[in-house]
Design an enzyme around this catalytic site. Structure first.
Site, PDB file in Angstrom:
ATOM      1  CD  GLU A   1     -30.327 -64.346-112.068  1.00 60.03           C
ATOM      2  OE1 GLU A   1     -29.397 -64.323-111.246  1.00 60.03           O
ATOM      3  OE2 GLU A   1     -31.523 -64.346-111.736  1.00 60.03           O
TER       4      GLU A   1
ATOM      5  CB  CYS B   1     -32.959 -65.850 -94.736  1.00 55.82           C
ATOM      6  SG  CYS B   1     -31.559 -66.300 -93.680  1.00 55.82           S
TER       7      CYS B   1
ATOM      8  CB  CYS C   1     -32.613 -72.648 -89.135  1.00 54.26           C
ATOM      9  SG  CYS C   1     -31.398 -71.327 -89.335  1.00 54.26           S
TER      10      CYS C   1
HETATM   11 FE1  SF4 Z   1     -32.687 -67.581 -91.990  1.00 56.53          FE
HETATM   12 FE2  SF4 Z   1     -32.629 -69.694 -90.364  1.00 56.53          FE
HETATM   13 FE3  SF4 Z   1     -34.083 -67.591 -89.708  1.00 56.53          FE
HETATM   14 FE4  SF4 Z   1     -34.807 -69.122 -91.770  1.00 56.53          FE
HETATM   15  S1  SF4 Z   1     -34.745 -69.703 -89.623  1.00 56.53           S
HETATM   16  S2  SF4 Z   1     -34.801 -66.882 -91.704  1.00 56.53           S
HETATM   17  S3  SF4 Z   1     -32.828 -69.738 -92.602  1.00 56.53           S
HETATM   18  S4  SF4 Z   1     -31.850 -67.643 -89.929  1.00 56.53           S
END
Ligand code: SF4
Length: 381
Positions: free
Chosen positions: A43, A198, A214
């Site tokens: 980490e 993401c 999202c």
């Molecule tokens: Fe990121 Fe939302 Fe796209 Fe998923 S849907 S990759 S959480 S921006």
């Protein structure tokens, strides 16, 4: 923005865990044996540094320092040597200091409470949570850079995450989303999602298990969230680095102060100008035939400022080894000592004294993040 409502955690964690079962990373060196010491080291190495870069460093580190006792009893120089090229050297100094505390105060057992872990040098709230979640399956939320990005987008959180109000909201969401079971998998899952799907630029929303709900995807605001750090004027700094060469084969290194850039590592002596460097060579090294040869200026980019380095080579004919001390050492690339040397400094040495060094593991070959001057988790220098 979506509110933190009852059930938020379930609707977030369930698809994420299903995605992790299919796509998550499960065979990284620190995952196959999840001893707290190994997870802890990984980490710390992973702060500011990508997985692919960390793996060879982690393996070499574990070979030399297989447990906390081995790390605690090692000289700091050797630890920094194994860190050379990974950058953000405060991490290595703190890791070494923390290992000594774990041995001295906790009998060599990594502590299990969040408070005790956060008292160790170099471990902030998110890193402490990650170690306890990954190694002990303890229900602790994390909020590293990847997780901030996922949460800010998914819940549509405006504001720079470094601002206290935004950070507070994100921590609340991180806590609400962390499930009571499979905490280690969930923690790895959200970190992996941020690192591989993401991502900062052009997130792969069509492959994301969270796409249905999202907020950023629905509003087409992926490139606006999370908000960027408010702009500050960028500083630049100049320094003249002395390559004092003795007998065409050794270069003088000086130990840097513990704080500041490349703190505790060995570096080249620095001066305001090449004239000052030359005067110093004549005065301190008794190098009466010192001839200065300026080399091209190079810029090294740190997190918050640029360093313009003016290297000057001075062949110190007649120089004597009078400077060898805790502070100074004559370093020969042909017979290198195990010293921590920042990658840009090593590059200057190698350019001045090019010698074949093949066939040996050389941590100095990577310099992805050998930058920065501290601040928060993954602090630099
Ligand atoms: Fe990121 Fe939302 Fe796209 Fe998923 S849907 S990759 S959480 S921006």
């Amino acid at each position: 923005m979506n509110a933190v409502a009852p059930g938020t955690g379930h609707s977030f964690a369930t698809p994420l865990l299903a995605w992790f079962d299919r796509h998550g990373r499960k065979n990284l060196p620190w995952q196959t044996d999840r001893a707290p010491y190994r997870v802890w080291v990984s980490e710390i190495m992973l702060q500011q540094t990508q997985v692919a870069t960390v793996i060879p460093y982690f393996n070499a580190f574990m070979q030399r320092f297989p447990d906390v006792a081995a790390l605690a009893s090692a000289p700091l120089d050797e630890v920094l040597h194994h860190w050379s090229g990974l950058g953000y050297y405060a991490r290595a100094r703190h890791l070494h200091g923390a290992a000594r505390i774990v041995v001295k105060r906790h009998g060599g057992e990594f502590p299990r409470s969040l408070e005790a872990v956060m008292k160790l040098p170099g471990i902030g709230r998110s890193t402490a949570g990650a170690i306890l979640a990954l190694a002990c399956n303890a229900r602790q939320p994390i909020l590293d850079g990847n997780v901030k990005r996922v949460l800010a987008r998914y819940f549509g959180i405006d504001g720079f995450p470094g601002e206290p109000a935004t950070s507070h909201k994100l921590w609340a969401l991180a806590d609400a989303c962390t499930p009571a079971e499979r905490v280690a998998d969930y923690t790895q899952a959200i970190m992996d999602l941020g690192a591989t799907v993401c991502v900062r630029r052009r997130p792969l929303c069509s492959a994301c298990p969270l796409m249905q709900a999202c907020a950023a995807r629905i509003a087409g605001r992926q490139d606006q969230l999370p908000a960027a750090r408010p702009r500050r004027a960028r500083r630049s700094q100049k320094t003249c680095m002395l390559l004092a060469i003795r007998d065409g084969e050794c270069v003088l290194l000086e130990r840097r102060p513990p704080q500041g850039i490349w703190g505790g590592l060995w570096g080249l002596p620095e001066f305001a100008s090449s004239d000052a460097a030359r005067d110093w060579c004549i005065r301190e090294l008794r190098a009466h035939q010192a001839t200065a040869q300026p080399l091209g200026t190079l810029r090294h980019t740190f997190t918050h400022f640029d360093l313009d380095i003016e290297p000057v080579r001075i062949d110190c004919d007649g120089a004597q080894g009078v400077m060898e001390s805790e502070r100074y050492v004559w370093y020969s690339p042909a017979a290198p000592l195990a010293l921590g040397i920042a990658a840009p400094v090593m590059a200057l040495i190698e350019a001045a004294l090019p010698l074949p060094l093949a066939g040996e593991y050389r941590p100095q070959t990577h310099s992805p993040g050998d930058v920065g001057v501290g601040g928060g988790e993954g602090d630099a220098a």
